[in-house]
Enzyme design. Structure first.
Site, PDB file in Angstrom:
ATOM      1  N   TYR A   1      -6.058  -0.910   6.886  1.00  0.00           N
ATOM      2  CA  TYR A   1      -5.272   0.267   6.501  1.00  0.00           C
ATOM      3  C   TYR A   1      -6.200   1.264   5.821  1.00  0.00           C
ATOM      4  O   TYR A   1      -6.857   0.934   4.851  1.00  0.00           O
ATOM      5  CB  TYR A   1      -4.175  -0.176   5.531  1.00  0.00           C
ATOM      6  CG  TYR A   1      -3.237   0.903   5.021  1.00  0.00           C
ATOM      7  CD1 TYR A   1      -1.900   0.912   5.407  1.00  0.00           C
ATOM      8  CD2 TYR A   1      -3.654   1.887   4.138  1.00  0.00           C
ATOM      9  CE1 TYR A   1      -1.010   1.872   4.929  1.00  0.00           C
ATOM     10  CE2 TYR A   1      -2.783   2.854   3.657  1.00  0.00           C
ATOM     11  CZ  TYR A   1      -1.469   2.841   4.053  1.00  0.00           C
ATOM     12  OH  TYR A   1      -0.607   3.791   3.575  1.00  0.00           O
TER      13      TYR A   1
ATOM     14  N   HIS B   1       2.823   5.368  -8.674  1.00  0.00           N
ATOM     15  CA  HIS B   1       2.507   5.849  -7.341  1.00  0.00           C
ATOM     16  C   HIS B   1       3.656   6.546  -6.612  1.00  0.00           C
ATOM     17  O   HIS B   1       3.425   7.327  -5.683  1.00  0.00           O
ATOM     18  CB  HIS B   1       2.039   4.668  -6.475  1.00  0.00           C
ATOM     19  CG  HIS B   1       1.114   5.043  -5.367  1.00  0.00           C
ATOM     20  ND1 HIS B   1       1.158   6.271  -4.732  1.00  0.00           N
ATOM     21  CD2 HIS B   1       0.114   4.369  -4.770  1.00  0.00           C
ATOM     22  CE1 HIS B   1       0.221   6.318  -3.793  1.00  0.00           C
ATOM     23  NE2 HIS B   1      -0.417   5.183  -3.796  1.00  0.00           N
TER      24      HIS B   1
ATOM     25  N   THR C   1       1.557  10.584   3.395  1.00  0.00           N
ATOM     26  CA  THR C   1       0.427   9.874   3.973  1.00  0.00           C
ATOM     27  C   THR C   1       0.783   9.317   5.351  1.00  0.00           C
ATOM     28  O   THR C   1       1.943   9.216   5.727  1.00  0.00           O
ATOM     29  CB  THR C   1      -0.018   8.698   3.082  1.00  0.00           C
ATOM     30  OG1 THR C   1       1.073   7.774   2.950  1.00  0.00           O
ATOM     31  CG2 THR C   1      -0.469   9.182   1.720  1.00  0.00           C
TER      32      THR C   1
END
Length: 778
Positions: free
Chosen positions: A595, A479, A608
């Site tokens: 979230y 990620h 993000t």
């Protein structure tokens, strides 16, 4: 084998007169071709750099300016207002090859034209940057575009016309703005109000007030200062502190997965499917290197940042005792492959490591290479089978083992082959796919991609391509280097190319005839001592305990999709998010900090931002639904308010006015300065018990989803963020269906992924019923 070819290419003998070197003519030829290929790549990079640097200008526009200047001169019109004459007068005579007045005039006009062209490019880029800083279009209702926004859109189209390259807009994108502390704290307090009772909320107000008045001004000054010189004031710290400094296993905690097309299948031949997909991916990489990929555009006109794509290939995460490092290699000509406990190196181009070829292997040749691995009967070497478990365990333990056992010799060489690979490939021994009549099949498929058996995925690579025995595919992606939509861009290209451009024969093999003279895949050699094997086993046990604790429930929601949600006059994402709030309240009897990931790629190097989906408005709707005493009209009104609020929060997050990234950066500054803040410490320690994300789709437009409605991926998923919470990924797959991926932990008595999934189903149906939305209405 490749080593054998190298051995005969260079030979020498020792004679009484000294050394006698012999270099084969074939080797010289290959060395010559290698250097030619290297120069070709350099020239392509130089050309791309020039074209990118002058966008929206082009060589053609430069020539047009030159022709206009020369033409006006022949018509006795001085458009330079004397500048051409001034340049001609001050040209150094000794540097002009021809001293005729005509030559000096032409050179002067070319210099003037180039200057005008460069000034024009600078003006257009700054104007485009200013236009892209306008985000009012996001806050206008669909179908109610203002006149100013229409003028803005026309100007953006005009300035971004032509054929932009992948990175053409990078320097024209605005910087992510730093919000004011007052605005961020106000939005934060509003977000936690539905989660705190009066006493706790009053305490939080006091902490926030104290922080805003005493500590924040100093921290904000440093943050604003950073925003002036840094390209993005968030992204580097986000990558380092959220990802690379994490010491927990990447598997489940950080890496995420993506699924194949699940409703269609063109071949059952594992090696053939892999041959097509690997060929498509390397084709994509070639386009990426040449910047021959269109930038992703919001609404088809607003460019998004492409920076994350740079490290998609040839990238690996190197473990460290305190922090990891992302290492990106400029070039890689092979993939690393795992099968039945053995590691292989498969060349992607004709030739091998020294004797490089420039032609990418055809899909049928790649199929042959993968089939050779499948047919190889050799057993794993001692300690080799579970070696990849080191990447699934703790990061500090892996760093220590890497330094101790893999820093020299054949282990270093073999590890280099994996870490320098374009990406990692797994020829899995299991079969997984989605059977709509067997709901559990999708969950098992997801579990296999999320963690496998804990040692048949290399979790450090930018991504691992998994090919199951029945030719179904999937990805496991690290990620830190990029977010899911970026990986989704590649995945859509690969799947679309596989089906619509490459295809298969009637027997399920890749098209064409294989080249049987290709050098076979190279088996990687290891020397793994017992101490290293003990470290591998220790990491495996850590990873296995983590994997066994993950409950994953994946399902396809059949009753409706995006098409009928729009009849509620709301965004599909807001519809699902409000349904998640209702489902969570029914599941746990309470609301929680939620979230939702939103992108900030409208800004340069943006990644993000968090959308806090649990709002006062959604809480009012959820409680009214649970009470059951409100009229349908009241519930519809409450839902619309909740939906509008959510959409507004999403827009604020996308336009740089979020909450969490600003507070995170203020926290980092406080740590650098040694400043203690009870407010920031409490905010950053709050657990996200419901972490959600929507999977992007149809970013490229390789096919018409209306024409091919069954060409749907099922999205992907990730592990739970909190031990007692849920992770929810969903993909609104076209007009008529939604896929959900829900994760939790068996060790928590408060969570149950399947139970929560059932609540989500019911919440979606109950909200749709408010508006009498059903599939029969379509």
């Amino acid at each position: 084998m490749a080593e054998a070819h190298q051995a005969v290419a260079f030979q020498f003998t020792v004679t009484p007169d000294g050394f006698d070197f012999r270099l084969s003519r074939e080797a010289l030829k290959h060395l010559y071709l290698t250097e030619i290929n290297a120069w070709k790549k350099r020239l392509i990079r130089i050309k791309n750099g020039i074209l990118r640097g002058v966008y929206p200008g082009s060589p053609t526009s430069w020539l047009a300016v030159v022709m206009a200047t020369v033409g006006s001169s022949y018509c006795n019109v001085d458009i330079s207002n004397g500048l051409v004459y001034y340049i001609q007068k001050h040209l150094p005579e000794r540097y002009i090859p021809y001293q005729t007045p005509q030559t000096r005039a032409v050179v002067s006009m070319a210099i003037f034209s180039t200057g005008v062209w460069i000034v024009g490019i600078f003006f257009f880029r700054q104007t485009l940057k200013l236009l892209l800083s306008y985000h009012g279009w996001m806050f206008e209702m669909h179908g109610q575009t203002s006149r100013s926004t229409k003028v803005w859109a026309a100007c953006v189209r005009l300035l971004s016309s032509g054929r932009p390259m992948l990175y053409s807009f990078q320097t024209s994108l605005p910087k992510l703005p730093v919000p004011s502390v007052q605005a961020t704290i106000q939005r934060y307090l509003e977000s936690v109000r539905p989660l705190l009772d009066d006493k706790k909320y009053q305490r939080m107000e006091i902490l926030a007030k104290e922080f805003q008045d005493k500590t924040a001004p100093r921290l904000q000054k440093y943050l604003v200062l950073k925003s002036w010189w840094a390209t993005n004031y968030v992204s580097d710290w986000w990558e380092e502190y959220i990802y690379l400094r994490g010491r927990n296993p990447l598997m489940v905690n950080s890496n995420y997965y993506a699924m194949d097309f699940v409703l269609i299948k063109n071949t059952d031949v594992q090696a053939a499917r892999l041959g097509n997909i690997v060929h498509a991916m390397i084709t994509y990489r070639r386009k990426l290197d040449r910047e021959d990929i269109k930038p992703v555009m919001a609404l088809g006109i607003v460019p998004m940042c492409s920076n994350q794509m740079e490290r998609m290939f040839n990238t690996t995460r190197i473990p460290g005792k305190e922090t990891d490092v992302l290492q990106h290699f400029n070039e890689s000509r092979h993939v690393a492959v795992y099968h039945k406990g053995r590691f292989f190196k498969v060349w992607l181009y004709e030739g091998s490591n020294l004797l490089k070829g420039s032609n990418l292997l055809k899909p049928r040749d790649l199929e042959l290479q993968f089939q050779r691995i499948l047919d190889d009967p050799s057993p794993p070497q001692p300690g080799e089978e579970r070696l990849a478990a080191l990447t699934a365990g703790g990061r500090a333990e892996w760093a220590q083992a890497r330094q101790t056992f893999f820093s020299s010799g054949k282990n270093r060489a073999a590890l280099d082959a994996i870490e320098r690979a374009a990406f990692f490939v797994v020829l899995d021994e299991e079969s997984h796919s989605y059977d709509p009549d067997n709901e559990a099949s999708l969950s098992l498929y997801g579990k296999a991609l999320l963690h496998g058996n804990c040692y048949n995925r290399w979790f450090d690579k930018s991504f691992t391509l998994v090919a199951f025995k029945n030719a179904q595919l999937g990805l496991n992606t690290e990620h830190s280097w990029a977010d899911a939509p970026v990986m989704g861009h590649l995945w859509e290209f690969a799947l679309g190319t596989d089906i619509f451009h490459l295809g298969y024969t009637e027997t399920g093999h890749c098209v064409g005839k294989p080249n049987l003279t290709l050098t076979p895949p190279q088996r990687l050699q290891w020397d793994i001592p017992e101490r290293c094997q003990a470290a591998i086993e220790s990491s495996y046990q850590v990873a296995k305990a983590l994997a066994d604790d993950v409950e994953l429930y994946c399902f396809q929601f059949f009753p409706f999709g995006k098409g009928l949600i729009k009849k509620c006059r709301t965004s599909p994402d807001a519809f699902v998010q409000i349904a998640l709030q209702l489902a969570h309240f029914r599941d746990k009897g309470k609301l929680c900090l939620t979230y939702e990931a939103s992108m900030t790629r409208l800004f340069r190097e943006g990644r993000t931002e968090t959308v806090r989906s649990c709002t006062n408005e959604s809480t009012a709707f959820v409680k009214a639904m649970v009470q059951g005493s409100h009229t349908k009209a009241d519930l519809q009104n409450l839902f619309r308010k909740a939906s509008e609020k959510h959409q507004n929060l999403y827009r604020l997050a996308m336009t740089g006015a979020g909450i969490d990234r600003h507070l995170f950066c203020l926290y980092v500054v406080s740590k650098y300065l040694g400043v203690s803040s009870p407010f920031l410490a409490e905010v950053l320690s709050e657990p996200w018990r419901l972490s959600t994300s929507q999977t992007a789709q149809f970013q490229i437009g390789m096919f018409d989803p209306k024409k091919y409605p069954n060409h749907l991926g099922a999205g992907g998923g990730f592990g739970p963020v909190a031990d007692d919470g849920y992770g929810v990924s969903y993909m609104i797959a076209g007009e008529n269906t939604i896929f959900f991926h829900i994760s939790s932990k068996f060790s928590s008595s408060e969570t149950n992924a399947q139970r929560f999934g059932n609540h989500i189903r019911q919440a979606l149906l109950d909200i749709a019923d408010l508006f009498k939305v059903s599939k029969a209405d379509s």
